[in-house]
Design a protein around this motif. Structure first.
Motif, PDB file in Angstrom:
ATOM      1  N   ASN A   9     -57.142  13.381 -31.430  1.00  0.00           N
ATOM      2  CA  ASN A   9     -58.437  13.205 -32.082  1.00  0.00           C
ATOM      3  C   ASN A   9     -58.453  14.067 -33.344  1.00  0.00           C
ATOM      4  O   ASN A   9     -58.373  15.289 -33.259  1.00  0.00           O
ATOM      5  N   TRP A  12     -61.174  16.940 -33.473  1.00  0.00           N
ATOM      6  CA  TRP A  12     -61.220  17.943 -32.410  1.00  0.00           C
ATOM      7  C   TRP A  12     -61.043  19.308 -33.055  1.00  0.00           C
ATOM      8  O   TRP A  12     -60.172  19.507 -33.904  1.00  0.00           O
ATOM      9  N   TYR A  17     -61.927  25.952 -28.914  1.00  0.00           N
ATOM     10  CA  TYR A  17     -61.210  26.053 -27.635  1.00  0.00           C
ATOM     11  C   TYR A  17     -60.040  27.032 -27.763  1.00  0.00           C
ATOM     12  O   TYR A  17     -58.963  26.801 -27.224  1.00  0.00           O
ATOM     13  N   ASP A  50     -58.754  13.919 -27.091  1.00  0.00           N
ATOM     14  CA  ASP A  50     -59.022  15.358 -27.190  1.00  0.00           C
ATOM     15  C   ASP A  50     -57.915  16.167 -26.514  1.00  0.00           C
ATOM     16  O   ASP A  50     -57.507  17.225 -27.011  1.00  0.00           O
ATOM     17  N   ALA A  53     -55.007  16.262 -28.776  1.00  0.00           N
ATOM     18  CA  ALA A  53     -55.266  17.193 -29.884  1.00  0.00           C
ATOM     19  C   ALA A  53     -55.044  18.633 -29.441  1.00  0.00           C
ATOM     20  O   ALA A  53     -54.503  19.453 -30.195  1.00  0.00           O
TER      21      ALA A  53
END
Length: 130
Positions: A9, A12, A17, A50, A53
């Motif tokens: 993605n 992302w 994160y 995601d 990514a």
């Protein structure tokens, strides 16, 4: 046949994160990610971009990511061997031994789940300096 849902993605945000990416990066040369999915499946197309990514942000080598495409009858490579019933399924392995398994939904993004499982199974990686 490729699994388009494993295309990372582009929007992302790895910084959101950072801890997850750090754990995935710390174990990037030790863990193999076996991923089953189908681009016809809403759960697959919603979750895998995601995850891809996150793996990319962590620098997980392509050779550590095994992607298995299944058809609408959930037939495909490794389905019987790994007893795959729902998708997406992600099996974390180290030295050929299964550490943990994500099946369809776990209440959190796959990357966060994977980092939590790696920390639980292998221990917290040493802190990574900025």
């Amino acid at each position: 046949m490729p699994l388009d849902s494993m295309t990372p993605n582009p929007v992302w945000v790895a910084d959101a994160y950072a801890e997850t990416v750090a754990v995935l990066e710390a174990y990037s040369d030790e863990v193999t990610y076996n991923v089953w999915g189908g681009d016809w499946c809403k759960d697959t197309t919603a979750q895998l971009p995601d995850f891809a990514a996150a793996l990319e942000a962590a620098g997980v080598p392509d050779g550590r990511i095994e992607v298995h495409v299944v058809d609408e009858d959930k037939r495909g490579p490794g389905v019987e061997t790994y007893e795959i019933e729902r998708i997406p399924t992600v099996v974390l392995e180290r030295d050929g031994e299964e550490l943990s398994r994500f099946v369809e939904r776990e209440g959190e993004p796959i990357a966060v789940w994977a980092a939590d499982q790696l920390t639980e199974q292998l221990g917290a990686p040493p802190a990574i300096d900025d």
